[in-house]
Design a protein around this motif. Structure first.
Motif, PDB file in Angstrom:
ATOM      1  N   SER A 148      28.869  62.237  41.669  1.00  0.00           N
ATOM      2  CA  SER A 148      30.049  63.057  41.456  1.00  0.00           C
ATOM      3  C   SER A 148      31.288  62.374  42.011  1.00  0.00           C
ATOM      4  O   SER A 148      32.367  62.421  41.410  1.00  0.00           O
ATOM      5  N   ARG A 149      31.156  61.725  43.174  1.00  0.00           N
ATOM      6  CA  ARG A 149      32.296  61.016  43.746  1.00  0.00           C
ATOM      7  C   ARG A 149      32.742  59.898  42.815  1.00  0.00           C
ATOM      8  O   ARG A 149      33.934  59.635  42.670  1.00  0.00           O
ATOM      9  N   SER A 150      31.790  59.247  42.168  1.00  0.00           N
ATOM     10  CA  SER A 150      32.126  58.182  41.232  1.00  0.00           C
ATOM     11  C   SER A 150      32.929  58.723  40.050  1.00  0.00           C
ATOM     12  O   SER A 150      33.905  58.106  39.612  1.00  0.00           O
ATOM     13  N   ALA A 151      32.552  59.887  39.549  1.00  0.00           N
ATOM     14  CA  ALA A 151      33.268  60.506  38.430  1.00  0.00           C
ATOM     15  C   ALA A 151      34.681  60.891  38.847  1.00  0.00           C
ATOM     16  O   ALA A 151      35.648  60.670  38.109  1.00  0.00           O
ATOM     17  N   ILE A 152      34.809  61.462  40.043  1.00  0.00           N
ATOM     18  CA  ILE A 152      36.122  61.857  40.539  1.00  0.00           C
ATOM     19  C   ILE A 152      37.012  60.629  40.705  1.00  0.00           C
ATOM     20  O   ILE A 152      38.182  60.616  40.313  1.00  0.00           O
ATOM     21  N   GLU A 153      36.454  59.573  41.277  1.00  0.00           N
ATOM     22  CA  GLU A 153      37.238  58.356  41.487  1.00  0.00           C
ATOM     23  C   GLU A 153      37.682  57.754  40.161  1.00  0.00           C
ATOM     24  O   GLU A 153      38.816  57.281  40.032  1.00  0.00           O
ATOM     25  N   ALA A 154      36.812  57.788  39.155  1.00  0.00           N
ATOM     26  CA  ALA A 154      37.175  57.246  37.840  1.00  0.00           C
ATOM     27  C   ALA A 154      38.356  58.017  37.262  1.00  0.00           C
ATOM     28  O   ALA A 154      39.305  57.417  36.729  1.00  0.00           O
ATOM     29  N   GLY A 155      38.320  59.356  37.353  1.00  0.00           N
ATOM     30  CA  GLY A 155      39.415  60.161  36.830  1.00  0.00           C
ATOM     31  C   GLY A 155      40.709  59.945  37.590  1.00  0.00           C
ATOM     32  O   GLY A 155      41.787  59.820  36.993  1.00  0.00           O
ATOM     33  N   LEU A 156      40.636  59.883  38.915  1.00  0.00           N
ATOM     34  CA  LEU A 156      41.834  59.670  39.718  1.00  0.00           C
ATOM     35  C   LEU A 156      42.438  58.293  39.465  1.00  0.00           C
ATOM     36  O   LEU A 156      43.664  58.124  39.486  1.00  0.00           O
ATOM     37  N   THR A 157      41.588  57.312  39.221  1.00  0.00           N
ATOM     38  CA  THR A 157      42.087  55.975  38.928  1.00  0.00           C
ATOM     39  C   THR A 157      42.879  55.957  37.628  1.00  0.00           C
ATOM     40  O   THR A 157      43.959  55.370  37.543  1.00  0.00           O
ATOM     41  N   PRO A 177      36.879  70.914  30.495  1.00  0.00           N
ATOM     42  CA  PRO A 177      36.650  71.705  31.709  1.00  0.00           C
ATOM     43  C   PRO A 177      35.391  72.570  31.675  1.00  0.00           C
ATOM     44  O   PRO A 177      34.918  72.996  32.732  1.00  0.00           O
ATOM     45  N   GLU A 178      34.852  72.841  30.471  1.00  0.00           N
ATOM     46  CA  GLU A 178      33.606  73.607  30.415  1.00  0.00           C
ATOM     47  C   GLU A 178      32.437  72.795  30.968  1.00  0.00           C
ATOM     48  O   GLU A 178      31.392  73.350  31.292  1.00  0.00           O
ATOM     49  N   GLY A 179      32.592  71.473  31.024  1.00  0.00           N
ATOM     50  CA  GLY A 179      31.566  70.618  31.597  1.00  0.00           C
ATOM     51  C   GLY A 179      30.445  70.259  30.654  1.00  0.00           C
ATOM     52  O   GLY A 179      29.621  69.403  30.956  1.00  0.00           O
ATOM     53  N   SER A 180      30.383  70.920  29.499  1.00  0.00           N
ATOM     54  CA  SER A 180      29.317  70.677  28.536  1.00  0.00           C
ATOM     55  C   SER A 180      29.746  71.278  27.203  1.00  0.00           C
ATOM     56  O   SER A 180      30.620  72.155  27.154  1.00  0.00           O
ATOM     57  N   ARG A 181      29.141  70.801  26.119  1.00  0.00           N
ATOM     58  CA  ARG A 181      29.456  71.385  24.814  1.00  0.00           C
ATOM     59  C   ARG A 181      29.034  72.848  24.756  1.00  0.00           C
ATOM     60  O   ARG A 181      28.003  73.234  25.289  1.00  0.00           O
ATOM     61  N   SER A 182      29.856  73.630  24.083  1.00  0.00           N
ATOM     62  CA  SER A 182      29.504  75.038  23.878  1.00  0.00           C
ATOM     63  C   SER A 182      28.279  75.122  22.973  1.00  0.00           C
ATOM     64  O   SER A 182      28.265  74.531  21.894  1.00  0.00           O
ATOM     65  N   PRO A 183      27.248  75.873  23.380  1.00  0.00           N
ATOM     66  CA  PRO A 183      26.054  75.991  22.537  1.00  0.00           C
ATOM     67  C   PRO A 183      26.202  77.005  21.402  1.00  0.00           C
ATOM     68  O   PRO A 183      25.364  77.050  20.503  1.00  0.00           O
ATOM     69  N   THR A 241      36.431  73.639  38.032  1.00  0.00           N
ATOM     70  CA  THR A 241      37.746  73.500  38.665  1.00  0.00           C
ATOM     71  C   THR A 241      38.226  72.055  38.786  1.00  0.00           C
ATOM     72  O   THR A 241      39.289  71.803  39.356  1.00  0.00           O
ATOM     73  N   GLY A 242      37.477  71.097  38.240  1.00  0.00           N
ATOM     74  CA  GLY A 242      37.858  69.694  38.394  1.00  0.00           C
ATOM     75  C   GLY A 242      39.224  69.366  37.823  1.00  0.00           C
ATOM     76  O   GLY A 242      39.970  68.557  38.402  1.00  0.00           O
ATOM     77  N   THR A 243      39.582  69.970  36.694  1.00  0.00           N
ATOM     78  CA  THR A 243      40.886  69.688  36.081  1.00  0.00           C
ATOM     79  C   THR A 243      42.013  70.075  37.027  1.00  0.00           C
ATOM     80  O   THR A 243      42.981  69.321  37.210  1.00  0.00           O
ATOM     81  N   ALA A 244      41.909  71.246  37.630  1.00  0.00           N
ATOM     82  CA  ALA A 244      42.929  71.693  38.572  1.00  0.00           C
ATOM     83  C   ALA A 244      43.015  70.756  39.767  1.00  0.00           C
ATOM     84  O   ALA A 244      44.108  70.407  40.238  1.00  0.00           O
ATOM     85  N   ARG A 245      41.856  70.307  40.254  1.00  0.00           N
ATOM     86  CA  ARG A 245      41.872  69.402  41.407  1.00  0.00           C
ATOM     87  C   ARG A 245      42.524  68.076  41.049  1.00  0.00           C
ATOM     88  O   ARG A 245      43.345  67.556  41.814  1.00  0.00           O
ATOM     89  N   PHE A 246      42.185  67.520  39.894  1.00  0.00           N
ATOM     90  CA  PHE A 246      42.816  66.271  39.463  1.00  0.00           C
ATOM     91  C   PHE A 246      44.336  66.435  39.385  1.00  0.00           C
ATOM     92  O   PHE A 246      45.096  65.580  39.836  1.00  0.00           O
TER      93      PHE A 246
END
Length: 258
Positions: free
Chosen positions: A119-128, A140-146, A155-160
């Motif tokens: 997860s830290r790797s994903a966050i770092e990639a986005g922040l970079t 932001p849903e984190g996965s395709r809608s079924p 909440t990752g989008t808000a944090r970024f």
């Protein structure tokens, strides 16, 4: 201005340029794939002018089809960098390998979402990406809608946005679920797929409006505003449940002995 620092051990890298070979590959892939997408599916876009021409920006989109990650960036002038689930890059068939190559060429970065260091790797990639003043595409849903409905946002989008000051442009993928219905890979030509962009959201101003909330509640409040804007554009029914949880429940129901 209210801002959240990146999580501990995560650094924001700035002002780096992509290798020339990567830029050439992206330009080539975007032209070739873009021509094919327009010839076969002819998707439309509304509101692309709402994306700032320079500087970091987050495109927060609903996610209802495999086609979303190809159709949307083909319609946008600026290069869009996506964080893609690493599983989609691991298929062994020749078709899956070609699909993975195309995604890499279109700046889709495989990330492991299993938690911890991954997860830290994903966050770092986005922040970079944002630290370099580029466009970051997020589902932001984190996965395709079924089921074609809109599900609870993470909440990752808000944090970024709060960590970098990047505006958030809400995006709706319209009719891509219907166009993909019954298909594993390539969507039908009809209905016509549409990309709809909303007005940018100043997340820092939102944070000021929510002044006094502790971090977790602030992130959820900002996330709900982003979700509401996406829903207004997409017209989807909303389900207050994570898409991943819905998928697990549906799989359990299929596997349940009769």
């Amino acid at each position: 201005m209210v801002a959240l620092a990146p999580p501990r051990h995560i650094t924001v890298q700035r002002c780096h340029s992509a290798p020339p070979g990567e830029l050439v590959f992206y330009a080539f892939a975007k032209v070739v794939v873009g021509i094919l997408v327009r010839l076969i599916w002819n998707p439309t876009i509304t509101g692309e002018e709402r994306i700032p021409r320079k500087g970091p920006v987050i495109l927060a989109s609903n996610h209802v089809s495999y086609a979303d990650t190809v159709v949307m960036p083909m319609q946008v002038s600026r290069a869009v960098h996506f964080l893609g689930k690493s599983d989609i890059f691991k298929g062994g068939s020749p078709l899956n390998q070609v699909f993975a190559l195309v995604l890499r060429g279109l700046h889709v970065m495989p990330v492991d979402r299993s938690g911890g260091a991954a997860s830290r790797s994903a966050i770092e990639a986005g922040l970079t990406v944002l630290g370099e003043g580029k466009v970051l595409g997020i589902y932001p849903e984190g996965s395709r809608s079924p089921d074609g409905r809109l599900h609870r946002f993470k909440t990752g989008t808000a944090r970024f946005a709060l960590a970098t000051g990047a505006p958030v442009v809400p995006v709706a993928m319209v009719d891509t679920f219907e166009a993909h219905r019954g298909r594993k890979m390539f969507p039908h030509r009809r209905p016509q797929m549409k990309v709809v962009m909303g007005e940018p959201i100043d997340v820092a101003a939102l944070a000021e409006a929510f002044d006094g909330l502790e971090e977790g509640r602030l992130l959820r409040a900002v996330t709900e505003v982003i979700r509401e804007r996406v829903q207004e554009l997409s017209g989807q029914e909303y389900v207050d449940e994570y898409a991943s949880d819905v998928k697990r429940r549906l799989r359990a129901e299929v596997d349940r002995p009769t």
